[in-house]
Design a protein around this motif. Sequence first.
Motif, PDB file in Angstrom:
ATOM      1  N   ALA A  34       0.869  -1.184   0.000  1.00  0.00           N
ATOM      2  CA  ALA A  34       0.000   0.000   0.000  1.00  0.00           C
ATOM      3  C   ALA A  34       0.898   1.223   0.000  1.00  0.00           C
ATOM      4  O   ALA A  34       1.915   1.260   0.696  1.00  0.00           O
ATOM      5  N   GLU A  35       0.530   2.234  -0.796  1.00  0.00           N
ATOM      6  CA  GLU A  35       1.365   3.427  -0.906  1.00  0.00           C
ATOM      7  C   GLU A  35       0.551   4.690  -0.645  1.00  0.00           C
ATOM      8  O   GLU A  35      -0.604   4.799  -1.034  1.00  0.00           O
ATOM      9  N   GLY A  36       1.158   5.617   0.059  1.00  0.00           N
ATOM     10  CA  GLY A  36       0.497   6.878   0.368  1.00  0.00           C
ATOM     11  C   GLY A  36      -0.125   6.862   1.751  1.00  0.00           C
ATOM     12  O   GLY A  36      -0.457   5.807   2.302  1.00  0.00           O
ATOM     13  N   ARG A  37      -0.310   8.034   2.313  1.00  0.00           N
ATOM     14  CA  ARG A  37      -0.763   8.155   3.694  1.00  0.00           C
ATOM     15  C   ARG A  37      -2.121   7.486   3.949  1.00  0.00           C
ATOM     16  O   ARG A  37      -2.255   6.664   4.864  1.00  0.00           O
ATOM     17  N   LEU A  38      -3.134   7.820   3.151  1.00  0.00           N
ATOM     18  CA  LEU A  38      -4.469   7.277   3.394  1.00  0.00           C
ATOM     19  C   LEU A  38      -4.503   5.757   3.264  1.00  0.00           C
ATOM     20  O   LEU A  38      -5.002   5.077   4.172  1.00  0.00           O
ATOM     21  N   PRO A  39      -3.999   5.163   2.165  1.00  0.00           N
ATOM     22  CA  PRO A  39      -3.996   3.700   2.082  1.00  0.00           C
ATOM     23  C   PRO A  39      -3.233   3.031   3.217  1.00  0.00           C
ATOM     24  O   PRO A  39      -3.667   1.996   3.739  1.00  0.00           O
ATOM     25  N   VAL A  40      -2.091   3.613   3.597  1.00  0.00           N
ATOM     26  CA  VAL A  40      -1.305   3.000   4.677  1.00  0.00           C
ATOM     27  C   VAL A  40      -2.061   3.079   6.000  1.00  0.00           C
ATOM     28  O   VAL A  40      -2.113   2.099   6.759  1.00  0.00           O
ATOM     29  N   GLU A  41      -2.673   4.221   6.280  1.00  0.00           N
ATOM     30  CA  GLU A  41      -3.428   4.342   7.526  1.00  0.00           C
ATOM     31  C   GLU A  41      -4.628   3.401   7.541  1.00  0.00           C
ATOM     32  O   GLU A  41      -4.958   2.813   8.587  1.00  0.00           O
ATOM     33  N   ARG A  42      -5.282   3.236   6.402  1.00  0.00           N
ATOM     34  CA  ARG A  42      -6.414   2.301   6.339  1.00  0.00           C
ATOM     35  C   ARG A  42      -5.949   0.860   6.479  1.00  0.00           C
ATOM     36  O   ARG A  42      -6.651   0.026   7.058  1.00  0.00           O
ATOM     37  N   LEU A  43      -4.790   0.559   5.953  1.00  0.00           N
ATOM     38  CA  LEU A  43      -4.230  -0.782   6.145  1.00  0.00           C
ATOM     39  C   LEU A  43      -3.935  -1.025   7.621  1.00  0.00           C
ATOM     40  O   LEU A  43      -4.289  -2.080   8.176  1.00  0.00           O
ATOM     41  N   ILE A  44      -3.297  -0.073   8.275  1.00  0.00           N
ATOM     42  CA  ILE A  44      -2.954  -0.228   9.693  1.00  0.00           C
ATOM     43  C   ILE A  44      -4.212  -0.451  10.529  1.00  0.00           C
ATOM     44  O   ILE A  44      -4.206  -1.237  11.481  1.00  0.00           O
ATOM     45  N   ALA A  45      -5.297   0.214  10.166  1.00  0.00           N
ATOM     46  CA  ALA A  45      -6.543   0.117  10.936  1.00  0.00           C
ATOM     47  C   ALA A  45      -7.372  -1.107  10.571  1.00  0.00           C
ATOM     48  O   ALA A  45      -8.392  -1.370  11.217  1.00  0.00           O
ATOM     49  N   SER A  46      -6.949  -1.865   9.566  1.00  0.00           N
ATOM     50  CA  SER A  46      -7.744  -2.985   9.071  1.00  0.00           C
ATOM     51  C   SER A  46      -7.398  -4.290   9.780  1.00  0.00           C
ATOM     52  O   SER A  46      -6.567  -4.334  10.690  1.00  0.00           O
ATOM     53  N   ARG A  47      -8.020  -5.366   9.319  1.00  0.00           N
ATOM     54  CA  ARG A  47      -7.776  -6.694   9.882  1.00  0.00           C
ATOM     55  C   ARG A  47      -6.520  -7.353   9.319  1.00  0.00           C
ATOM     56  O   ARG A  47      -6.132  -8.441   9.765  1.00  0.00           O
ATOM     57  N   TYR A  48      -5.867  -6.704   8.360  1.00  0.00           N
ATOM     58  CA  TYR A  48      -4.690  -7.298   7.720  1.00  0.00           C
ATOM     59  C   TYR A  48      -3.429  -7.040   8.536  1.00  0.00           C
ATOM     60  O   TYR A  48      -3.264  -5.974   9.132  1.00  0.00           O
TER      61      TYR A  48
END
Length: 232
Positions: A34-48
């Motif tokens: 994942a690249e960029g602030r929003l995708p990375v933050e959403r990844l961190i907050a996800s179940r992955y």
Amino acid sequence: MFVMVVRIQHLDDSRLSAYVNLRHAETPTEFFIAEGRLPVERLIASRYEVESLVVQQGREQEFASQVSPSTPIYSLSRTRLRELVGFDFHRGVLACGRRQPLQSIEQLDWTQTELPLALAIIGVTELENVGSLLRSAAGFGIEHVLIGPQTADPFSRRVIRVSMANLFTLQLYRLERPVEQFTQIQKLRRVRCVATSLDRGATPLPRFVPDTRPTILIVGNEASGLDREVLD
């Protein structure tokens, strides 16, 4: 909270292997980027599971408070970061996540969703189109997406970027034998399957009448649409 921040000097460091030459690294592995602030933050907050972050020097603290202490953050200069990924990268952060296997259709539980509508994608080959479909599905409140044969990898870096990381909010399912599986679903679960088509005999959108049954909306390839077997 202590987070491991590591300054990297040499791009041949094996800890960076998942991030090397991303423009040409679209072959699926057990990981995704994942690249960029929003995708990375959403990844961190996800179940992955997040394996690591790579950040431009000076931005470490923006993400240190968001990740687990066991998640390493690798720091590089902007020049080194550009050399690592293989293009002029200016988004400041990337993250490596671990894939989860797609669920079987039998696991799709209509009682656990507010909107009884699922999306099935069959043979959509352009990464940007898959990303747009996933972003639109999430925007309309769809939670379940069936990934059919010859469909572009939903965990591709470009799909994640175009979907604005909405991929991480969706439940993904394997659709391996569309004709057989749609037939079984309609017979056994009282589910309605609705296929998009440009055929002259298809129902025009203004005349389509929804009902109370759970529904699967099926979309096909950009050029050829859905196979005749699926439409029949």
